[in-house]
Structure formats: structure tokens, C-alpha cells
Design a protein around this motif. Structure first.
Motif, short mmCIF file in Angstrom:
data_model
loop_
_atom_site.label_atom_id
_atom_site.label_comp_id
_atom_site.label_asym_id
_atom_site.label_seq_id
_atom_site.Cartn_x
_atom_site.Cartn_y
_atom_site.Cartn_z
N GLN A 146 -42.93 66.83 3.72
CA GLN A 146 -43.64 66.10 2.66
C GLN A 146 -43.86 64.65 3.07
OE1 GLN A 146 -41.08 66.85 -0.64
NE2 GLN A 146 -42.01 68.84 -1.12
N CYS A 147 -42.88 64.07 3.74
CA CYS A 147 -43.01 62.69 4.21
C CYS A 147 -44.13 62.59 5.25
CB CYS A 147 -41.69 62.23 4.80
SG CYS A 147 -41.67 60.46 5.11
N LEU A 148 -44.19 63.58 6.15
CA LEU A 148 -45.29 63.61 7.13
C LEU A 148 -46.64 63.68 6.44
CD1 LEU A 148 -44.04 65.99 9.97
CD2 LEU A 148 -44.69 63.60 10.20
N GLY A 149 -46.72 64.54 5.40
CA GLY A 149 -47.98 64.66 4.65
C GLY A 149 -48.35 63.36 3.98
N SER A 150 -47.33 62.68 3.38
CA SER A 150 -47.57 61.40 2.71
C SER A 150 -48.06 60.35 3.71
CB SER A 150 -46.29 60.93 2.03
OG SER A 150 -46.48 59.69 1.42
N VAL A 151 -47.40 60.28 4.88
CA VAL A 151 -47.83 59.33 5.92
C VAL A 151 -49.23 59.69 6.40
CG1 VAL A 151 -47.37 58.56 8.29
CG2 VAL A 151 -45.49 58.77 6.67
N GLY A 152 -49.50 61.01 6.53
CA GLY A 152 -50.83 61.45 6.96
C GLY A 152 -51.92 61.04 5.99
N ARG A 153 -51.64 61.17 4.68
CA ARG A 153 -52.66 60.81 3.68
C ARG A 153 -52.89 59.30 3.63
NH1 ARG A 153 -50.28 65.19 1.39
NH2 ARG A 153 -48.60 64.02 0.39
N GLN A 154 -51.80 58.52 3.75
CA GLN A 154 -51.93 57.07 3.60
C GLN A 154 -52.31 56.37 4.91
OE1 GLN A 154 -51.84 55.55 0.77
NE2 GLN A 154 -51.21 57.31 -0.44
N ALA A 155 -51.81 56.90 6.04
CA ALA A 155 -52.03 56.19 7.31
C ALA A 155 -52.29 57.18 8.44
CB ALA A 155 -50.81 55.33 7.63
N GLY A 156 -52.99 58.26 8.11
CA GLY A 156 -53.23 59.32 9.11
C GLY A 156 -53.92 58.81 10.35
N HIS A 157 -54.77 57.79 10.20
CA HIS A 157 -55.51 57.29 11.36
C HIS A 157 -54.57 56.72 12.42
CE1 HIS A 157 -55.03 53.99 8.48
NE2 HIS A 157 -55.05 53.16 9.51
N ARG A 158 -53.31 56.42 12.03
CA ARG A 158 -52.36 55.87 13.01
C ARG A 158 -51.51 56.97 13.65
NH1 ARG A 158 -49.59 50.67 10.19
NH2 ARG A 158 -49.40 50.00 12.36
N LEU A 159 -51.65 58.19 13.14
CA LEU A 159 -50.78 59.28 13.60
C LEU A 159 -51.34 60.00 14.84
CD1 LEU A 159 -49.44 61.35 10.57
CD2 LEU A 159 -48.11 60.40 12.43
N GLY A 160 -52.59 59.69 15.19
CA GLY A 160 -53.28 60.45 16.25
C GLY A 160 -52.44 60.65 17.51
N ALA A 161 -51.77 59.61 17.97
CA ALA A 161 -51.03 59.68 19.24
C ALA A 161 -49.82 60.61 19.15
CB ALA A 161 -50.57 58.28 19.64
N HIS A 162 -49.34 60.91 17.93
CA HIS A 162 -48.11 61.71 17.78
C HIS A 162 -48.40 63.16 17.45
CE1 HIS A 162 -45.90 57.85 17.60
NE2 HIS A 162 -46.92 57.45 16.86
N LEU A 163 -49.70 63.51 17.25
CA LEU A 163 -50.01 64.84 16.72
C LEU A 163 -49.65 65.96 17.69
CD1 LEU A 163 -53.36 64.40 14.75
CD2 LEU A 163 -51.06 64.66 13.89
N ASP A 164 -49.76 65.71 19.00
CA ASP A 164 -49.44 66.78 19.95
C ASP A 164 -47.99 67.23 19.83
OD1 ASP A 164 -51.94 67.03 20.92
OD2 ASP A 164 -51.69 65.66 22.62
N ARG A 165 -47.09 66.32 19.44
CA ARG A 165 -45.70 66.71 19.23
C ARG A 165 -45.48 67.27 17.82
NH1 ARG A 165 -43.05 61.18 19.94
NH2 ARG A 165 -41.08 62.23 19.48
N LEU A 166 -46.23 66.71 16.85
CA LEU A 166 -46.00 67.07 15.45
C LEU A 166 -46.52 68.45 15.09
CD1 LEU A 166 -46.86 63.98 13.22
CD2 LEU A 166 -44.80 65.34 13.15
N VAL A 167 -47.79 68.71 15.46
CA VAL A 167 -48.49 69.89 14.93
C VAL A 167 -47.76 71.19 15.29
CG1 VAL A 167 -50.66 71.18 14.95
CG2 VAL A 167 -50.69 68.69 14.79
N PRO A 168 -47.31 71.41 16.56
CA PRO A 168 -46.61 72.67 16.86
C PRO A 168 -45.36 72.87 15.99
CG PRO A 168 -47.22 71.54 18.88
CD PRO A 168 -47.49 70.59 17.77
N LEU A 169 -44.63 71.76 15.72
CA LEU A 169 -43.44 71.88 14.87
C LEU A 169 -43.82 72.33 13.46
CD1 LEU A 169 -41.37 68.67 15.76
CD2 LEU A 169 -40.63 71.02 16.05
N VAL A 170 -44.86 71.68 12.89
CA VAL A 170 -45.28 72.01 11.52
C VAL A 170 -45.79 73.45 11.47
CG1 VAL A 170 -46.78 71.34 9.61
CG2 VAL A 170 -45.83 69.59 11.08
N GLU A 171 -46.49 73.89 12.54
CA GLU A 171 -46.99 75.27 12.59
C GLU A 171 -45.83 76.26 12.49
OE1 GLU A 171 -49.26 75.80 16.15
OE2 GLU A 171 -50.87 74.46 15.49
#
Length: 1120
Positions: A146-171
Motif C-alpha cells: 500500500q505504501c508503494l501504491g501511495s508513493v506511486g500515486r503521489q510521486a510515481g514519476h520519481r520511481l522509474g529507476a526502481h521499477l525493474d526491482r519493484l515490479v517482479p516482487l509485486v507480481e
């Protein structure tokens, strides 16, 4: 109370003083006090201080406000680190409410904190997220996701560099058996897709697969029973459906939230990746259609919403041509969608009669969008649609909104589907619409009148024979509308709609109204007298007057005309325009029956309207005069004097639009065309030419006529000659004498040549023989205006007599190199004015002559040659275009440049037979459809041209100084202009992130390039804010550097003006960036905003930009 506390209390008191200096000093002292380590405030004092500071943010004095902003901004920025370290442990709190608030707070903090802190936050969340197999409490995992979702909604444009590590975990967490966790994972994916579409590219396939899996995730319900039920269709199906829903309802069932999150994620996926549309139409569209049967109302609304996003992405872009021969991607997408229409209708058939209002509203929204994307595709499904629409229109038990939505859908459907599709359904469709016309609620009545009007317009069009007998329906429609028209205690909107509907009814079916026609016309006349309803009544009268049914309007004409005449004096512009249109229509249809005294009353008001203060009104007024001249010449004769003097003043205007000029020509032709003529031909010619001849007689003193005025007067002289062919030869001879006479002034000669250009074509061969010699002599005139007019005349006259003039013109181009430029202009006019077939015999000779001149030294001459080549290729595209392309590869540099310039003259605004052959040439402005499918090949080459080439930069010594010259600047400028055009017309085909890389480079380039890129950046901020937001920190620095740059002391005035213009342009881009909702959370942007507020010069500039933002848009670019 301690001394410090007492001191702070007294400062707070001073901060409420009426004296701004007291407030400023008290605030400044308080800031100093609070920065001392010895100060410790209790909770009550802290609350008072913060409250006071917030109050000072709204202080009337700007300096006090700035100080409060600075004070509040500084400490909060320094507290970000401690806030973060305080909030992170709260994610593990045993209390759910604390965890939820920490999640929200971290989302907002992520948007505003520095880059280092953001990286720390992202790393913390990633480190805390265990692998799915590692032991961890479900609540802890849910909180982190939920915290990741909140950060994504408010500041998602800054998350781009971390998505390759994040997305497989969330999947992986999506596959755990926890509905709340799945919902949070899908919501996080939705935020990532919206904010970082490019970085999510590698993960789209997996996310799509998860969305499809969970869109149908409903473990507690068996949909097969629904399908069996649909096949059996018993009378009590609604009851059995209710029973089955009750049986399976479960308060603990959270699966609907998972399905809703999946639907929203699909909508985000489709919206963020238009490039994958063909795949989505194959995979996502059928899945969404199957889910239209969703049992949960909220989920169903989101499923409809996702499919509507898909339809909007499929909508053909502006300028798309279905006629282009090769199959385009847009065409194949539409074809695929058309194949799904039967499935959509079948899936919606039951939903259209659902008990839920929200479900039916979703159906109407979806069908409206579908009809807009594929007009005509719903015709074969009309029985289902009409039945479903009537169900909602007649549903008096529900709220009025659903009835209005159903009526609005029906109105749209009448506009997109063929009339024949409605014919069989009219007996069932009309009664519920009539009932709505009589409904007591004004909004429903107004909507129903609009539907009725559209029904009449569509089913009984005026430009086609009637395919449906109106007799069974016209009485009912007329009675219902008349009842509304007669009532006086109605809402304004219903009154206006009733008048408009009656106008359409009389205009389209007036011949079937019988005895109702006269009372209806008298009612319209009555509404004409009422100030509130007069404008719709004028428009309704116009509809009746222009009707081809030629209805008898005698009962109202004598009274209506004086009322209409009085409207011409009113200030209301819309009323004047509508009245002139109505009068013109009446004069055309009832001309001979108009009572002359009433016509004269109208004509008395017209001369005042023929003025350059409002050109549109003037055009309609002159059109009306032309119509009256033909209908009642005797009435016009009385006002011809004042009208002509106003018209001649208008013709001398340098701002005269083409429409007004065409109207003036028509009126003048009408004046000499009546028998006997209202005004004699010779008198009119003298009136037209008098301003030029009088000026010559005065010795050229006084203000001269504008260039445009000579062209306007010449066109009118030609129009008169065309209306009186027997006079044309004599007029031409006189003009030739004036042109040849050594005593004629420059103005007289220019007018003579421009008039001959038009008259020469109708004057016959006599004057033309003389004309050649006169025109050739004039090409050597010392006056540039005379030379240009003679050159124009030579081409125009030649176009009317090619066998005689064209060989002569080509020979002159060969023989007279010094007059080549003027003669080529003549050739250009001839090629533009002549019929293509008549030019074909000369095409080879002209082709050879033009390509000999492609290597000329003068750029101006090569430009005219390019235009001539373009016009020549249009004469015979299949034969000449291949030869034209060969020159691109084989020719010399100047020849290739001329050929490329000629391409833009091959592209016309209207469809042309050459369009399919032009696919390999760029036509972004006028024919974007020719380019869209070639962009993959074109864009890399275009982007290459935006880069600075060091090999094209050279140093030139000018005395003791060295000056740098960039020979590649013009090419770069053209490349950026082309990029801007692509942005306007081919946005869907661009990779915006790649596009922005080159815009970013341009922000640091030469002055001209920066001006272009500032405009592009402002446009990008409006069109696609998400990618701009992702790199706003990098975009701000060049803008800040430009806004704060100083010109060297001792620079010339132009340098200061240049810098000011650059600053204004940069500040416009800053204002556009600040309009992006979340941009203020960027620390660098917030810092620059504060700098603008504290710098008086920048504040003034920013405010002036904002003030001018309400004026016409400044972010468009004029590309010549």
C-alpha cells in the motif's frame, strides 16, 4: 511564564498590528528567536506560532507574505529527513489506523523530499519487502505494498529507476491468496503505468496477464447459470436473477475489489500505451466485453470505463483519410473493432434493461463513444438499441438523469446512423419521446424537443426524396410542439428548443401541416416580438424561408419585415447576423411577394452595416443586397447611392477578406444584370476606378491606397466585365491605353494591369494582341509595383489563351535572362490558373526549362522555380512524379534543394489524386495521414538533424574581432519546427520520452532554437504532462538559467530586446509547467517558484504572462 515565552507572546501580539512594518519586524524577530537552540516551546505555544504563520500567508502586504513563506518553507525542508525516519517505523505499528496514516504521509513526503531521501525511502521499502516464500505477516506485506501504491500515486514519476526491482516482487505477491493484498498490488501497478509508462514497458505483458486473470476473479459466483438463464429467457428471469444474487451475496466477499482494481489497471494500461492498441484490441477488448455481465455495480462501471478508454484510443486522429489506398494501422484497428460490435451489443442487450441506473448510464456512455468512433456500425442492431432506449425513456420510477441520458444517446444515434435504420421503429419510438416533450420537468422536455428536432431532420431530409410517409406522425409531432410553443410560463431553455423544433418541423414538413401552418407562423411572429425569444424565432423563420417546400409566408411578411429591420439597429451581434441571414433567405424564397414598403424599411437600415468595423456583418449585408437587387430592383434603386458609397469605402480597406470581396462582386454584377440595370455599367466602372484616378489627378498627394485595395478594385472591374461581356472589349482597350500612356501614374498603371489580368480572359483576341507588347514593356518599368502587376497580368491572361501565350512566354524566359524572375512569376500564375488538361501538351517544354534554372545563383528565383515545378507535377502526377523523385537522387545540390522545396507545393488542403502517390514525402501540416505510418523511418533522421554539428561551425575574422558562424543553425531550426508540427498532428505515434530528450538538448542551444523549444515544452506540458513531470528537475535548470541571465553592460539595444523576449518565452514554459497538478511537489520546482516570488523582476514577468494567458493562446507556432 519564562522570559523567552513572554518575548514570543509579545511578538505574536505585534504580528496582528495594523502597521505592516510592525508585522514584518515581529515576524523577522520571531524567526531569529526560534532558530536559537535554547528555545523550547510547549504544545500550546507551538500551535499559536503555526496558526499565526498560516494567517500571515494571506497577509495583504507582499513582503510579510514572502517572509512567512520563507519561514514555513525552510524548517519543513530541514525536517524532511527526521519526518522520514519518524514515519518509516510506523509502518510496523500494531495499530491499523497508524499504519494507514503513515502510508498516506509517506506518499506526500515522497513527492516533496530531496532525491537522496527518496532513494532512501525506495531502498527501505524494497529491502523490507521479503520474497514471497520468506516468513512475514500478511498485514506487514499489505502495508508495504500500500505504501508503494501511495508513493506511486503521489510521486510515481520519481520511481522509474526502481521499477525493474519493484515490479517482479509485486507480481509475485499478486499470487498470494489474499484479496486485499491483490487489490493493493493492482492499484500499485495502475499508479506505475500512469506515472512511468516507458519504464513499465518490459513488464506490460506480465501486468496484462495478471489483469486478465483477476478481471474475472469471482470465486463465490457461478456465471454459467446466468448464461443458461439467458438462453431460456423465461418471463420471471428477473426474479430468478435476484434470487441467485441473494443466494451468493456474502458480506465478507472482497473479490469485487480485486476485479475493480484489475479493471482500473486495464484502463490505465490502455491509456498509457496507445502504441500497443492492436494487441489490446485482440487481448483486452474481448475480455472486457465478456465482463459486461459483472454482478457488482461499481466494478461494472469500471469495466465500461476501461472499454470506453479503448474506444477513445481507437478513434481516428484528426486528418486521417480512409481514402488512402494502402491499409494503415488506424484502418486495421477500426476494422478489428467493427468485428467486435455484434459481441458488444449482445453483451449489452440485458444491461440496457438492468434495474441499476448506473449500469444503464454506463451502457449509454459506451454506445455513444462507439457510435462516434464507428459511425453507421450500430444500424443493424437498431431493434436492441431502440428497445433498450425506450425502456429508460419511459422509466418514470427512476431518477430523471437516466431519462435525460437515454434521450441524449438517442439524439447522438440519429446523427451517426443512417435514417433508413430508424424507419421500422418510428411507431414505437415516437410515443415515449412525445411523452417526454410534455414532461413537467424542464430538462427532460428540453432534451426531448432536441431529439424530436433531430428526428425530423434525419428522417425527412430536405436534400433527398422522402423515403418515409410523414402523414401518420406529423399531426402528433406538431400538436406536441405547438403545446410547448403556446405555453408562456416555461423555462427559457424549453421555449428556445420549442421554437427551434417548430422551425425544423415547418421547414421539413410544412406542406403536410395543412391548417396548422398559418397559426404556427403567427405564433413564430409573436415570439419574434418578445425580447427573450426573438433570436431563436429569427433562426426558425430562416429555416422556414430556406426550405425547398416554398411555403406561403404571406400572412406574416408585412409585419415580420419591419420587426426584422429594427433588429438591424440592435447592439446584439448574434441577432444582427441571424437577422441578415433570415432577410436573405426571405428575399430568395419570397422575393416577388415581399411588400415593397417593408423592403424599403429594411433597406434603409443596411448601408450602416456595410462597414469595416464588422466584416462578417458587412458580408451578409452585401449578400442580402445582391438578393434584393435580383428580386426587387425598383426598391433597391432608392438606396443604391448610400450603399455604393459605403461599399466603395469598404473595398479600399486593406483588411478586406475574400468572402466580403466575393459578396461585393456578386452585388455589383446584380446591379448591372437587372433589366433595365439599377446602375449603368459605365457609371459603376467610373465609381470603382475614381479613387485611383482622382489620386493621380491630385498629383499623388494624400495617403495612398493599400496594395490590397488595387486587387479588390480590379476584381470588381473584372466581375462587371464578366456580367456585361459586350462591354468587356471596350473596357480592355481603355485599360490598355491607360497602361501604355506615359502620363498615367503608377497607381493607374497598377490598377490597369491588375484589371487586365482578370478582364483579359473575357475580352477576346483583339486587345490580347496589343497586350503582349504593353506587358513586356511594363516589365522594364522603374516602379516595382508596376512590374509585379504586369508580371501577374501576363500569367493570368496567358492562362486563358495558352496556345498563343505560353510558347511566347517560354521563349521570353529563354531570351531575357535579366527579366527571368518576373517572367517565372508569370509562368507560375499561368500554371495555377489554367486547366490541367490544357497544360499537358506543353508539360515537356516547361519541365526542361524549369530544371535548367534549378542551379541559378539567386535563391528567390529558385523558390519561384520550385513553386512552378510543384504546380506542373500536379498537372500529370502519375507521369511526372517518378521523374521528380529521380531528380532528388541525381541532381546537383541546388537542384535537390529546389525539388525538396517543390514538395510543399504538391500538398493541398483538400483531398487530391496525388495524395496516395505522395506517401514517401512529408506532409505533416496538411496531410498528416500520409506520414503517420512512415514515422519509424523518418524520426531517427529528423532527430539526427537537431544535434549541433561541430564541422559546420566556423570562425570569421572581422577586423580585430572573431565571430562564430553556425552553418547548421537553419537546418536545426527547421528540424525543431518539424518536431512541433508532429506534436500537433501525430502525437499518438511519438515516443514522448525520446522526443523530450531532443527538446531538452534544444533548451541549451542557440537563441532561435531555445525560443522554439520553450514553445514546444509549454505544449508538451499541456498534451502529455506525465513524461514531462518525470524529468521536470532536469528541465527547470535551463529555464532558470534563461530567466536569471543578465545582458553584458554596454550591449546594443537589440541584445536587450532579444534577452527580454527569451525570458518571456521561458517564463511561459514555466507557467505551463506550473499548471501540471503535481509539479509543485518537486523540490527544484518549488525552489524556483520561491525564487520567482522573491525576485521583483521575475514576479512582474510571471504575473504579466499569467494576465496574458486569458488572451488567445501563446503556445502556437507560426510555421511558414
Amino acid at each position: 511564564m519564562s522570559t523567552a515565552a513572554f518575548h514570543i507572546s509579545s511578538l505574536l501580539e505585534k504580528m496582528t498590528s495594523s502597521d505592516k512594518d510592525f508585522r514584518f519586524m515581529a515576524t523577522s524577530d520571531l524567526m531569529s528567536e526560534l532558530q536559537k537552540d535554547s528555545i523550547q516551546l510547549d504544545e500550546d505555544s507551538e500551535r499559536k506560532v503555526v496558526k499565526m504563520m498560516l494567517r500571515l500567508l494571506e497577509d495583504k502586504n507582499g513582503e510579510v507574505q514572502n517572509l512567512a513563506v520563507k519561514w514555513l518553507g525552510a524548517p519543513l525542508g530541514t525536517f524532511h529527513a527526521s519526518l522520514l525516519h519518524c514515519l518509516l517505523p510506523q509502518l510496523s505499528s500494531p495499530r491499523l489506523a497508524v499504519r494507514k496514516r503513515a502510508v498516506v504521509a509517506l506518499g506526500h513526503l515522497a513527492a516533496a523530499c530531496s532525491t537522496d531521501l527518496f532513494v532512501e525511502l525506495a531502498d527501505h521499502l524494497l529491502d523490507r519487502l521479503p520474497g514471497p516464500r520468506a516468513p512475514a505477516s500478511p498485514a506487514a506485506i499489505r502495508t508495504l505494498i500500500q505504501c508503494l501504491g501511495s508513493v506511486g500515486r503521489q510521486a510515481g514519476h520519481r520511481l522509474g529507476a526502481h521499477l525493474d526491482r519493484l515490479v517482479p516482487l509485486v507480481e509475485e505477491f499478486c499470487n498470494l491468496d489474499d484479496d486485499e493484498l491483490r487489490e493493493s498490488c493492482l492499484q500499485a501497478f495502475e499508479a506505475f503505468l500512469r506515472k512511468c509508462p516507458k519504464e513499465m514497458g518490459p513488464h506490460v505483458a506480465n501486468v496484462t496477464s495478471l489483469c486478465l486473470q483477476y478481471l474475472k476473479y469471482d470465486p463465490n459466483y457461478n456465471y454459467n447459470s446466468d448464461e443458461d438463464e439467458e438462453q431460456m429467457e423465461t418471463e420471471d428471469s428477473e426474479f430468478s436473477e435476484q434470487e441467485s444474487e441473494d443466494e451468493y451475496s456474502d458480506d465478507d466477499d472482497m473479490s469485487w475489489k480485486v476485479r475493480r482494481a484489475a479493471a482500473k489497471c486495464i484502463a490505465s494500461l490502455i491509456g498509457s500505451r496507445p502504441d500497443l492498441l492492436p494487441d489490446f484490441l485482440c487481448t483486452l477488448a474481448p475480455a472486457l466485453i465478456r465482463r459486461f455481465k459483472e454482478r457488482e455495480e461499481n466494478v461494472k462501471a469500471d469495466v465500461f470505463g476501461a472499454y470506453i478508454v479503448l474506444l477513445r484510443q481507437t478513434r481516428p486522429p484528426k486528418g486521417w483519410l480512409q481514402a488512402v489506398e494502402e491499409p494503415t494501422q488506424t484502418g486495421s484497428n477500426l476494422h478489428m473493432l467493427r468485428g467486435q460490435v455484434p459481441l458488444v451489443i449482445k453483451a449489452l442487450q440485458r444491461q440496457l434493461k438492468d434495474r441499476s441506473i448506473k449500469a444503464r448510464q454506463g451502457c449509454f456512455s459506451l454506445l455513444t463513444e462507439l457510435a462516434g468512433v464507428l459511425p453507421g456500425s450500430l444500424a443493424e442492431h437498431m431493434p436492441v438499441l431502440v428497445s433498450g432506449t425506450i425502456f429508460s425513456i419511459a422509466d418514470r420510477s427512476s431518477a430523471s438523469t437516466i431519462r435525460m441520458d437515454a434521450l441524449a444517446f438517442l439524439q447522438g444515434l440519429l446523427g451517426t446512423e443512417p435514417a433508413e435504420a430508424f424507419h421500422p421503429h418510428l411507431p414505437t419510438l415516437l410515443p415515449p419521446v412525445m411523452a417526454c416533450v410534455a414532461d413537467p420537468f424542464y430538462k427532460i422536455a428540453a432534451e426531448a424537443l432536441l431529439v424530436l428536432q433531430e428526428l425530423v431532420r434525419t428522417l425527412w431530409p430536405l436534400d433527398k426524396p422522402r423515403m418515409l410517409d410523414p402523414e401518420p406522425y406529423v399531426g402528433e409531432m406538431s400538436a406536441a410542439t405547438l403545446a410547448r410553443l403556446r405555453a408562456t410560463d416555461l423555462d427559457q431553455e424549453v421555449k428556445e428548443r420549442a421554437i427551434s423544433c417548430m422551425g425544423h418541423l415547418v421547414g421539413h414538413l410544412g406542406d403536410r401541416l395543412g391548417d396548422d401552418l398559418e397559426p404556427t407562423l403567427l405564433l413564430l411572429l409573436d415570439r419574434l416580438r418578445n425580447e427573450i425569444t426573438r433570436l431563436p424565432a429569427v433562426k426558425a423563420l430562416t429555416l422556414v424561408a430556406v426550405s425547398p417546400l416554398r411555403l406561403d409566408m404571406q400572412p406574416i411578411l408585412a409585419e415580420a419585415l419591419p420587426i426584422l429591420a429594427s433588429f438591424l439597429r440592435k447592439n446584439q451581434r448574434a441577432l444582427r447576423l441571424a437577422t441578415l441571414a433570415a432577410l436573405d433567405a426571405l428575399a430568395q424564397s419570397q422575393g416577388l411577394h415581399l411588400p415593397p414598403p417593408a423592403v424599403r424599411a429594411v433597406l434603409a437600415e443596411v448601408p450602416a452595416l456595410v462597414s469595416e468595423s464588422d466584416m462578417h456583418v458587412a458580408q451578409l449585408a452585401v449578400d442580402f443586397l445582391a438578393t434584393v437587387t435580383q428580386a426587387q430592383p425598383a426598391s433597391l434603386a432608392e438606396v443604391s447611392g448610400p450603399v455604393l458609397s459605403e461599399l466603395l469605402r469598404l473595398l479600399r480597406s486593406p483588411l478586406l477578406p475574400a468572402g466580403v470581396l466575393a459578396a461585393a462582386e456578386g452585388f455589383l454584377q446584380a446591379l448591372v444584370g437587372t433589366r433595365p440595370p439599377c446602375v449603368e455599367y459605365a457609371e459603376l466602372i467610373n465609381l470603382l476606378t475614381a479613387p485611383v484616378y482622382d489620386q493621380a489627378a491630385d498629383g499623388g498627394g494624400g495617403p495612398g491606397l493599400a496594395k490590397q485595395a488595387f486587387h479588390s478594385l480590379a476584381r470588381c472591374v473584372a466581375a462587371l466585365s464578366a456580367a456585361c461581356p459586350q462591354e468587356a472589349a471596350g473596357t480592355a482597350s481603355r485599360l490598355v491605353c491607360d497602361a501604355r500612356s506615359p502620363h498615367s501614374s503608377t497607381g493607374v498603371k497598377v490598377l490597369a494591369f491588375l484589371s487586365l489580368a482578370e478582364v483579359g480572359q473575357v475580352a477576346g483576341p483583339g486587345p490580347q494582341r496589343e497586350l503582349k507588347a504593353v506587358l513586356l514593356d511594363a516589365l522594364g518599368s522603374p516602379s516595382e509595383d508596376v512590374r509585379a502587376a504586369a508580371s501577374y497580368a501576363l500569367g493570368r491572361v496567358g492562362a486563358g489563351n495558352l496556345p498563343d501565350f505560353l510558347p511566347f512566354l517560354l521563349a521570353q524566359i529563354e531570351a531575357e535572362p535579366r527579366r527571368q524572375y518576373l517572367l517565372l512569376h508569370s509562368l507560375r500564375e499561368a500554371l495555377g490558373a489554367a486547366q490541367p488538361d490544357s497544360l499537358k501538351p506543353y508539360a515537356e517544354d516547361i519541365w526542361a526549362l524549369l530544371f535548367q534554372r534549378c542551379e541559378g545563383a539567386e535563391e528567390g528565383t529558385r523558390g519561384v522555380v520550385a513553386e512552378c515545378i510543384g504546380k506542373l507535377v500536379l498537372v500529370n502526377p502519375p507521369f511526372l512524379l517518378p521523374r521528380f523523385r529521380k531528380q532528388l537522387a541525381a541532381g546537383q545540390p541546388h537542384t535537390r534543394s529546389t525539388v525538396i522545396t517543390a514538395v510543399k507545393f504538391l500538398i493541398s488542403d483538400q483531398p487530391h489524386p496525388i495524395d496516395p502517390l505522395l506517401k514517401s514525402f512529408i506532409a505533416v501540416h496538411n496531410k498528416p495521414s500520409l506520414v503517420r505510418d512512415l514515422l519509424d523511418d523518418i524520426l531517427p533522421l529528423l532527430y539526427q538533424e537537431t544535434k549541433i554539428r561541430r564541422d559546420l561551425i566556423r570562425e570569421v575574422e572581422m577586423g580585430p574581432f572573431k565571430h562564430t558562424v553556425d552553418d547548421g543553425l537553419d537546418v536545426r531550426k527547421a528540424a525543431f519546427e518539424c518536431m512541433y508540427s508532429l506534436l500537433e498532428s501525430c502525437l499518438g505515434q511519438l515516443d514522448i520520452c525520446e522526443f523530450l530528450n531532443h527538446v531538452e538538448d534544444g533548451l541549451k542551444d542557440h537563441y532561435d532554437i531555445r525560443m522554439l523549444t520553450f514553445i514546444m515544452l509549454a505544449r508538451l506540458a499541456a498534451l502529455c504532462p506525465v513524461p514531462v513531470l518525470q524529468r521536470v528537475d532536469r528541465l527547470i535548470e535551463p529555464l532558470r538559467a534563461t530567466c536569471t541571465a543578465k545582458v553584458k553592460a554596454g550591449s546594443v539595444k537589440q541584445e536587450f530586446e532579444k534577452q527580454d523576449e527569451l525570458k518571456r518565452s521561458a517564463m511561459r514554459a514555466v507557467a505551463a509547467l506550473l499548471a501540471i497538478p503535481e509539479v509543485g511537489k518537486s523540490p527544484i520546482m518549488a525552489d524556483f517558484s520561491a525564487q520567482i516570488r522573491t525576485n521583483p523582476e521575475l514576479t512582474t514577468l510571471f504575473e504579466s504572462i499569467q494576465d496574458s494567458a486569458s488572451a488567445p493562446s501563446t503556445d502556437s507556432m507560426e510555421l511558414s
